[in-house]
Scaffold this motif. Structure first.
Motif, PDB file in Angstrom:
ATOM      1  N   GLU A 489       3.286  -7.686  -2.591  1.00  0.00           N
ATOM      2  CA  GLU A 489       3.459  -6.299  -2.147  1.00  0.00           C
ATOM      3  C   GLU A 489       3.276  -6.175  -0.637  1.00  0.00           C
ATOM      4  O   GLU A 489       4.013  -5.442   0.036  1.00  0.00           O
ATOM      5  CB  GLU A 489       2.472  -5.396  -2.882  1.00  0.00           C
ATOM      6  N   LEU A 490       2.292  -6.855  -0.087  1.00  0.00           N
ATOM      7  CA  LEU A 490       2.078  -6.801   1.359  1.00  0.00           C
ATOM      8  C   LEU A 490       3.293  -7.338   2.106  1.00  0.00           C
ATOM      9  O   LEU A 490       3.744  -6.751   3.103  1.00  0.00           O
ATOM     10  CB  LEU A 490       0.830  -7.603   1.735  1.00  0.00           C
ATOM     11  N   VAL A 493       6.251  -4.769   1.875  1.00  0.00           N
ATOM     12  CA  VAL A 493       6.128  -3.658   2.821  1.00  0.00           C
ATOM     13  C   VAL A 493       6.488  -4.105   4.224  1.00  0.00           C
ATOM     14  O   VAL A 493       7.162  -3.399   4.978  1.00  0.00           O
ATOM     15  CB  VAL A 493       4.699  -3.069   2.775  1.00  0.00           C
ATOM     16  N   ARG A 494       6.047  -5.288   4.586  1.00  0.00           N
ATOM     17  CA  ARG A 494       6.361  -5.804   5.919  1.00  0.00           C
ATOM     18  C   ARG A 494       7.868  -5.937   6.103  1.00  0.00           C
ATOM     19  O   ARG A 494       8.424  -5.579   7.137  1.00  0.00           O
ATOM     20  CB  ARG A 494       5.669  -7.151   6.120  1.00  0.00           C
ATOM     21  N   GLU A 497       9.462  -2.497   6.675  1.00  0.00           N
ATOM     22  CA  GLU A 497       9.228  -1.956   8.019  1.00  0.00           C
ATOM     23  C   GLU A 497      10.112  -2.638   9.048  1.00  0.00           C
ATOM     24  O   GLU A 497      10.546  -2.020  10.022  1.00  0.00           O
ATOM     25  CB  GLU A 497       7.751  -2.120   8.396  1.00  0.00           C
ATOM     26  N   GLU A 604       2.856   7.421   0.028  1.00  0.00           N
ATOM     27  CA  GLU A 604       2.371   6.799   1.255  1.00  0.00           C
ATOM     28  C   GLU A 604       1.710   5.462   0.934  1.00  0.00           C
ATOM     29  O   GLU A 604       1.123   5.278  -0.136  1.00  0.00           O
ATOM     30  CB  GLU A 604       1.370   7.717   1.967  1.00  0.00           C
ATOM     31  N   ARG A 605       1.782   4.547   1.909  1.00  0.00           N
ATOM     32  CA  ARG A 605       1.166   3.238   1.716  1.00  0.00           C
ATOM     33  C   ARG A 605      -0.358   3.362   1.616  1.00  0.00           C
ATOM     34  O   ARG A 605      -0.974   4.160   2.333  1.00  0.00           O
ATOM     35  CB  ARG A 605       1.520   2.313   2.883  1.00  0.00           C
ATOM     36  N   PHE A 606      -0.928   2.590   0.722  1.00  0.00           N
ATOM     37  CA  PHE A 606      -2.377   2.465   0.538  1.00  0.00           C
ATOM     38  C   PHE A 606      -3.024   3.736   0.001  1.00  0.00           C
ATOM     39  O   PHE A 606      -4.249   3.859   0.013  1.00  0.00           O
ATOM     40  CB  PHE A 606      -3.076   2.049   1.851  1.00  0.00           C
ATOM     41  N   TRP A 607      -2.201   4.702  -0.469  1.00  0.00           N
ATOM     42  CA  TRP A 607      -2.813   5.889  -1.086  1.00  0.00           C
ATOM     43  C   TRP A 607      -3.027   5.629  -2.571  1.00  0.00           C
ATOM     44  O   TRP A 607      -2.160   5.116  -3.277  1.00  0.00           O
ATOM     45  CB  TRP A 607      -1.920   7.116  -0.910  1.00  0.00           C
ATOM     46  N   LEU A 619       0.324   0.266  -2.948  1.00  0.00           N
ATOM     47  CA  LEU A 619       1.613  -0.027  -2.326  1.00  0.00           C
ATOM     48  C   LEU A 619       2.780   0.108  -3.288  1.00  0.00           C
ATOM     49  O   LEU A 619       3.937   0.121  -2.870  1.00  0.00           O
ATOM     50  CB  LEU A 619       1.608  -1.448  -1.737  1.00  0.00           C
ATOM     51  N   ALA A 622       4.988   3.192  -2.685  1.00  0.00           N
ATOM     52  CA  ALA A 622       5.631   3.079  -1.375  1.00  0.00           C
ATOM     53  C   ALA A 622       6.794   2.099  -1.442  1.00  0.00           C
ATOM     54  O   ALA A 622       7.872   2.328  -0.867  1.00  0.00           O
ATOM     55  CB  ALA A 622       4.613   2.637  -0.329  1.00  0.00           C
ATOM     56  N   ILE A 623       6.607   0.984  -2.164  1.00  0.00           N
ATOM     57  CA  ILE A 623       7.680   0.006  -2.314  1.00  0.00           C
ATOM     58  C   ILE A 623       8.829   0.607  -3.129  1.00  0.00           C
ATOM     59  O   ILE A 623      10.014   0.435  -2.802  1.00  0.00           O
ATOM     60  CB  ILE A 623       7.138  -1.273  -2.973  1.00  0.00           C
TER      61      ILE A 623
END
Length: 664
Positions: A489-490, A493-494, A497, A604-607, A619, A622-623
């Motif tokens: 997931e990290l 997201v990268r 972006e 939102e990310r990390f919510w 995440l 968000a993804i």
């Protein structure tokens, strides 16, 4: 009669009627001519009339006594006439017999009326002249009159303020005194042409721009209207002139601030912003400009020293490279220390010697040929970022309070731009640091994690395992899979972006993707006793050109979240239908719902919901949003707290294949 009852006028008719010659009547009192029986009555009436106690009388019978002592019954009409300037009063008495009464009455009335009209006209004229004189003197605009020889005949107080001359100094002088040398030759021709034209006046806005000359020698822009009048056979020209230097200055300053803001907003690079601040200021307000900033590591540091085009660049170069002792006084020390703007209206040699730190420094300061300078702080969010120095050299007027206001505004805007550029730089640095960490996570942890999976597979092949060993192996696999999912997931997201989320587009039936996602989530739903209901009908849905794995990831995230937040005995339902915009997919649960104030945050990310109790890092949604947007669709949520939630996304039927891969 005057106010003492003495005869001032005795016409021939009165002489004929009374028998008294005019020469004898003029200068004597009226009372001996009045019959004794009516004398007291006539005196009382006279006093009332002459003191204002009565207005005028008409048809009053008062008898005269003739020279032959005969009683002369007459009908009198009386009125008081006043001369306002002198304050004198006269009583006009008109007497006649009954046969001539009407004719004489009309004549007397006409005489009095003419006197009253004349008196009113004279008073109105005097009042008008007084008002005009007051208006001329009180006008803030310059009002100037000249004769045919173009000599000044009127110069009001407004003209005194605008030009700096007093009226006594310019009256009778040629108009050239108020004109710049370049205009003096052509101006008489303009006046002559106007005199010969059939135009009586030219208002403001219809004349070309003109320039005036103050007593100090300063030229200034002006607007003017002109009027010509003929007085006693001679032409008189009157000009109403308005000094528009402040108006034009304000307009120029506003244009500069707009351009200043535009240039500063065009870049978030700190070095570009700092250079722009000095270069723009020196181009408009200053001949030399110096910029110092507070460096967190080095303290005060000189960033830029620049000269206006046409000025000697050497002093700016020397000030750029010269090392200063910042603990000692220098040209910007007060502004940097106190954080307040400073205006030096008159730069003296003594002041330069006071702020110079060496002979070379003093020589550089003198080479600026400064007549005035302004130093303003650069601040943002209550932090001092530096200071900006603007120098006016010889040939430029000294700075004033309005220049200080403009320079302060420049400093404030420059401070905000510097702060924004600094924040952008810090954000970029933070993103780079995060990317470095993600690189470490994906590389340095990925390989050991694969070793863990290999070890787990080897242990799981052992045929004989105790219940306790089975428990620990299962726990280890769940932990390893969780670590792998978090890393994935990290990295996902990268990639979003950076715009590197690629899509492998192909034709897919949405119903098949929904069934596959439900099969993956079914074990978790069974453990929680949550029912899964599929309402999709493949025959009713079109084929979509999508990245199947990505859409499956979206469905798995939405259905998995719904099961995770739905209590035991609850239900999760999946719907899909074709609409005019595309295919609509909804995942509805009977969970606790989401508070209204949190609905805008769920993607939102990390919510994470406060009551979720999950092991994720916030995440997944968000993804999901990034994947749907990459397909040209949209995603949203509807929820009522205590009644469950419904997550929906819409995918277009046509045009998905034209979406630029990697755009999220």
């Amino acid at each position: 009669l005057n106010d003492d009852g003495v005869i001032q006028l005795f016409n021939p008719a009165a002489e004929k009627l009374s028998g008294i010659p005019v020469s004898e009547a003029i200068g004597r009192e009226i009372w001996p001519l009045v019959h004794p029986d009516e004398c007291e009555q006539a005196k009382a009436l006279f006093r009332r009339l002459i003191t204002g106690g009565a207005g005028e009388t008409e048809g009053l019978p008062v008898a005269w006594l003739s020279r032959a002592s005969l009683r002369l019954p007459l009908v009198w009409r009386t009125a008081v006439v006043r001369d306002e300037p002198s304050g004198s009063r006269w009583l006009v008495c008109s007497g006649h017999d009954r046969t001539e009464a009407e004719e004489l009455r009309e004549r007397a009335r006409d005489l009095v009326a003419r006197d009253e009209v004349r008196s009113r006209r004279e008073g109105a004229l005097r009042n008008s002249e007084a008002r005009f004189s007051g208006i001329v003197q009180l006008s803030s605009d310059a009002i100037i009159s000249i004769d045919e020889d173009q000599r000044i005949t009127l110069f009001n107080r407004g003209a005194e303020r605008v030009f700096g001359w007093s009226a006594a100094e310019v009256l009778g002088k040629p108009l050239d005194l108020l004109l710049p040398p370049d205009s003096r030759r052509a101006h008489p021709g303009h006046i002559g042409a106007f005199a010969q034209s059939g135009v009586a006046s030219r208002p403001m806005g219809e004349r070309r721009a003109i320039t005036g000359l103050r007593r100090s020698g300063e030229e200034f822009p002006a607007e003017a209207s002109i009027l010509k009048l003929e007085v006693d056979g001679e032409l008189v020209f009157t000009v109403l002139l308005r000094d528009v230097s402040e108006q034009r200055r304000a307009t120029a300053e506003q244009r500069f601030l707009v351009e200043f803001g535009r240039v500063l907003a065009s870049s978030l690079d700190l070095d570009t912003t700092l250079s722009s601040v000095a270069d723009l200021a020196v181009g408009f307000l200053a001949d030399y400009c110096v910029l110092d900033i507070f460096d967190p590591l080095e303290g005060v540091r000189r960033i830029r020293s620049v000269a206006r085009k046409g000025c000697d660049p050497e002093p700016a170069r020397v000030l750029q490279t010269m090392e200063l002792d910042r603990s000692q006084p220098h040209i910007m020390s007060r502004c940097l220390i106190e954080g307040e703007p400073e205006l030096v209206r008159d730069v003296s040699e003594a002041l330069l010697e006071e702020v110079a730190q060496s002979p070379d420094h003093l020589a550089a300061l003198k080479a600026l040929r400064a007549v005035s300078w302004i130093a303003v702080p650069l601040r943002a969010r209550n932090r001092d970022l530096g200071a900006l120095l603007m120098v006016a050299s010889e040939g430029r007027r000294p700075y004033d309070d309005k220049d200080l206001e403009l320079a302060t505004e420049i400093g404030a805007r420059a401070g905000l731009a510097m702060d924004s550029a600094g924040l952008y730089w810090e954000a970029r640095r933070a993103i780079q640091a995060r990317d470095d960490i993600l690189g470490i996570v994906s590389h340095d942890l990925g390989n050991p994690l694969q070793a863990v999976f290999i070890g787990l597979e080897a242990l799981e092949r052992v045929a004989e395992r105790s219940e306790k060993e089975e428990y620990y192996l299962s726990a280890m696999r769940r932990s390893a899979e969780l670590m792998q999912r978090l890393i994935h997931e990290l990295l996902e997201v990268r990639r979003m972006e950076e715009g590197r989320l690629t899509l492998d587009l192909a034709d897919h039936h949405l119903g098949a993707l929904v069934r596959e996602a439900l099969e993956v989530i079914d074990p978790l739903a069974r453990v929680k006793s949550v029912g899964l209901v599929d309402h999709t009908t493949e025959a009713d849905l079109p084929t979509l050109r999508v990245d199947g794995d990505r859409i499956l990831q979206v469905l798995s995230n939405l259905i998995g979240n719904a099961v995770k937040h739905t209590p035991s005995g609850g239900r999760v339902e999946v719907f899909a239908s074709e609409t005019a915009e595309g295919v609509l997919v909804s995942v509805r649960d009977t969970g606790p719902g989401i508070a209204a104030e949190h609905l805008s945050q769920v993607f939102e990310r990390f919510w994470r919901a406060e009551r979720s109790g999950g092991k994720g890092i916030g995440l997944g949604l968000a993804i999901a949003k990034g994947i749907v947007l990459s397909h040209g669709g949209r995603i949203w949520v509807e929820s009522t707290e205590g009644e469950g939630s419904c997550f929906s996304f819409l995918l277009p039927v046509a045009g998905v294949g034209s979406v630029v891969p990697g755009r999220s």
